[in-house]
Design an enzyme around this catalytic site. Structure first.
Site, short mmCIF file in Angstrom:
data_model
loop_
_atom_site.label_atom_id
_atom_site.label_comp_id
_atom_site.label_asym_id
_atom_site.label_seq_id
_atom_site.Cartn_x
_atom_site.Cartn_y
_atom_site.Cartn_z
N ASP A 133 0.82 -1.21 0.00
CA ASP A 133 0.00 0.00 0.00
C ASP A 133 0.86 1.26 0.00
O ASP A 133 1.97 1.27 0.53
CB ASP A 133 -0.91 -0.03 1.25
CG ASP A 133 -2.05 0.97 1.14
OD1 ASP A 133 -2.39 1.37 0.01
OD2 ASP A 133 -2.61 1.33 2.19
N GLY A 134 0.31 2.33 -0.59
CA GLY A 134 0.96 3.64 -0.53
C GLY A 134 1.47 4.16 -1.86
O GLY A 134 2.10 5.23 -1.90
N GLY A 181 -0.23 5.48 -4.33
CA GLY A 181 -0.90 6.75 -4.69
C GLY A 181 -0.29 7.92 -3.94
O GLY A 181 -0.01 8.97 -4.53
N TRP A 183 2.67 8.05 -2.60
CA TRP A 183 4.05 8.22 -3.05
C TRP A 183 4.10 9.12 -4.29
O TRP A 183 4.94 10.01 -4.40
CB TRP A 183 4.64 6.83 -3.36
CG TRP A 183 6.09 6.81 -3.71
CD1 TRP A 183 7.14 6.67 -2.84
CD2 TRP A 183 6.67 6.88 -5.03
NE1 TRP A 183 8.33 6.66 -3.53
CE2 TRP A 183 8.07 6.79 -4.87
CE3 TRP A 183 6.16 7.01 -6.32
CZ2 TRP A 183 8.96 6.82 -5.95
CZ3 TRP A 183 7.03 7.05 -7.39
CH2 TRP A 183 8.42 6.96 -7.20
N HIS A 197 2.01 3.62 -9.17
CA HIS A 197 1.79 2.19 -9.46
C HIS A 197 2.95 1.61 -10.27
O HIS A 197 3.33 0.46 -10.08
CB HIS A 197 0.47 1.99 -10.20
CG HIS A 197 -0.74 2.25 -9.34
ND1 HIS A 197 -0.84 1.78 -8.05
CD2 HIS A 197 -1.89 2.93 -9.57
CE1 HIS A 197 -1.99 2.16 -7.53
NE2 HIS A 197 -2.65 2.87 -8.43
N GLU A 232 -12.29 -4.98 -3.50
CA GLU A 232 -12.79 -3.61 -3.34
C GLU A 232 -12.08 -2.64 -4.30
O GLU A 232 -12.69 -1.67 -4.76
CB GLU A 232 -12.58 -3.14 -1.89
CG GLU A 232 -13.48 -3.83 -0.87
CD GLU A 232 -13.06 -5.26 -0.53
OE1 GLU A 232 -11.89 -5.62 -0.76
OE2 GLU A 232 -13.92 -6.02 -0.04
N ASN A 233 -10.82 -2.90 -4.62
CA ASN A 233 -10.09 -2.02 -5.54
C ASN A 233 -10.71 -2.00 -6.93
O ASN A 233 -10.51 -1.07 -7.71
CB ASN A 233 -8.62 -2.45 -5.70
CG ASN A 233 -7.78 -2.24 -4.46
OD1 ASN A 233 -6.83 -2.98 -4.23
ND2 ASN A 233 -8.09 -1.22 -3.66
N ARG A 247 -12.37 1.08 -8.25
CA ARG A 247 -11.63 2.34 -8.50
C ARG A 247 -11.94 2.86 -9.91
O ARG A 247 -12.42 2.10 -10.75
CB ARG A 247 -10.11 2.08 -8.35
CG ARG A 247 -9.73 1.90 -6.89
CD ARG A 247 -8.25 2.04 -6.68
NE ARG A 247 -7.92 1.83 -5.27
CZ ARG A 247 -6.71 1.96 -4.77
NH1 ARG A 247 -5.69 2.28 -5.55
NH2 ARG A 247 -6.49 1.76 -3.48
N ARG A 268 2.50 -4.85 6.06
CA ARG A 268 1.73 -3.83 5.35
C ARG A 268 2.53 -2.55 5.31
O ARG A 268 2.92 -2.01 6.35
CB ARG A 268 0.37 -3.57 6.01
CG ARG A 268 -0.42 -2.52 5.19
CD ARG A 268 -1.82 -2.30 5.66
NE ARG A 268 -2.51 -1.42 4.71
CZ ARG A 268 -3.75 -1.55 4.30
NH1 ARG A 268 -4.50 -2.52 4.76
NH2 ARG A 268 -4.29 -0.70 3.43
C1 IPE Z 1 -5.17 -2.75 0.16
O1 IPE Z 1 -4.91 -1.40 -0.10
C2 IPE Z 1 -5.17 -3.52 -1.11
C3 IPE Z 1 -3.87 -3.66 -1.78
C4 IPE Z 1 -2.74 -3.21 -1.34
C5 IPE Z 1 -3.91 -4.41 -3.01
P1 IPE Z 1 -6.10 -0.33 -0.15
O2 IPE Z 1 -5.48 1.00 -0.33
O3 IPE Z 1 -7.12 -0.74 -1.14
O4 IPE Z 1 -6.73 -0.49 1.30
P2 IPE Z 1 -7.67 0.48 2.12
O5 IPE Z 1 -8.77 0.94 1.20
O6 IPE Z 1 -6.82 1.62 2.57
O7 IPE Z 1 -8.15 -0.35 3.26
C1 IPE Z 2 -1.75 0.21 -3.26
O1 IPE Z 2 -1.55 1.57 -3.32
C2 IPE Z 2 -1.91 -0.40 -4.62
C3 IPE Z 2 -3.29 -0.81 -4.91
C4 IPE Z 2 -4.26 -0.87 -4.04
C5 IPE Z 2 -3.58 -1.17 -6.29
P1 IPE Z 2 -2.74 2.59 -3.28
O2 IPE Z 2 -3.17 2.85 -4.68
O3 IPE Z 2 -3.84 2.16 -2.37
O4 IPE Z 2 -2.00 3.85 -2.69
P2 IPE Z 2 -2.56 4.89 -1.64
O5 IPE Z 2 -3.04 4.10 -0.45
O6 IPE Z 2 -3.65 5.64 -2.30
O7 IPE Z 2 -1.37 5.73 -1.31
MG MG Z 3 -4.17 2.41 -0.37
#
Ligand code: IPE
Ligand code: IPE
Ligand code: MG
Length: 227
Positions: free
Chosen positions: A14-15, A17, A19, A31, A61-62, A65, A175
């Site tokens: 995670d993170g 976006g 970054w 990404h 859930e993703n 998006r 995580r």
């Molecule tokens: C969890 O990250 C899913 C992945 C890393 C693939 P999210 O960014 O979707 O999680 P939430 O929404 O903060 O719980």
């Molecule tokens: C995790 O990074 C990758 C996926 C869930 C695909 P995010 O896209 O959730 O990044 P943040 O949490 O918005 O920084």
């Molecule tokens: Mg995230």
């Protein structure tokens, strides 16, 4: 590295976006950096002697998006996956995919199917991609399969109905990105996993950061309910 080595590590990557945002760039930029990071980490886990690495690429859930972000992610996946999987095979690693792939673009489904089928026999490292994966969907699917078969389950037979059939439970779940939650990742399998949370955003989670997590794990005492 001293101490016990986890057999199976799961990473909630995670993170990406945030970054990108810090760099005043679109989310896709994060990404892309995350995808590259994922490859270097898989190679490093392998070097450390980890046998199973599960990467949470996309949650159920993703999938809600914006289309543009998802198209970008699939585009990156096509590009990096194909190029790196062959290298993995050559190093005697196999690919396994968990999640409901039926909702993904047709060519991505084919990529995933082929990568599993063409994996080398007797591989000593398994890279598991969790894509359109969610624990709740996985458990509900397993329950329905048991009901359809008209059979009661026990812990062993239930495990074999999960997407992770044949894969040992994770010993360590990492995580990145600062949130302290599992976000529907391996909820059943993680019953006794050690959890490691770090504020480091995934694209910055270097090999040295993985070493740190593994060292932290090695220093823990796992009691499994015993005294
Ligand atoms: C969890 O990250 C899913 C992945 C890393 C693939 P999210 O960014 O979707 O999680 P939430 O929404 O903060 O719980
Ligand atoms: C995790 O990074 C990758 C996926 C869930 C695909 P995010 O896209 O959730 O990044 P943040 O949490 O918005 O920084
Ligand atoms: Mg995230």
């Amino acid at each position: 590295m001293e101490g016990k080595l986890p057999l199976h590590i799961g990473i909630i990557m995670d993170g990406n976006g945030r970054w990108a945002k810090k760099r005043i760039q679109p989310r896709g930029f994060g990404h892309k950096a995350g995808m590259k990071r994922m490859i270097t980490l898989a190679e490093h886990a392998r070097r450390l002697g980890i046998k199973y690495l599960t990467l949470y690429v996309l949650s159920t859930e993703n999938l809600s998006r914006p289309r543009e972000e998802l198209d970008g992610l699939f585009g990156l996946f096509r590009k990096y996956f194909t190029a790196n999987v062959k290298k993995l095979y050559a190093e005697n690693a196999r690919i396994k995919v968990i999640g409901d792939r039926s909702a993904l673009p047709d060519d991505v489904i084919k990529l995933l199917d082929d990568s599993e089928k063409q994996s080398p026999e007797g591989a000593d490292f398994t890279l598991v991609f969790a894509i359109n994966y969610g624990s709740r969907a996985e458990i509900i699917n397993a329950v329905n399969r048991a009901v359809e078969a008209g059979e009661r389950v026990d812990a062993d037979s239930f495990s074999s109905l999960l997407y992770t059939d044949g894969i040992p439970d994770p010993d360590l779940i990492i995580r990145t990105g600062g949130e302290v939650r599992l976000s529907n990742f391996l909820m059943y399998q993680a019953a006794y996993a050690e959890l490691y949370f770090t504020d480091v955003l995934f694209p910055d989670f270097t090999e040295a950061e993985l070493d740190k997590a593994v060292e932290n794990y090695a220093a823990r005492e796992r009691r499994f309910g015993k005294v």
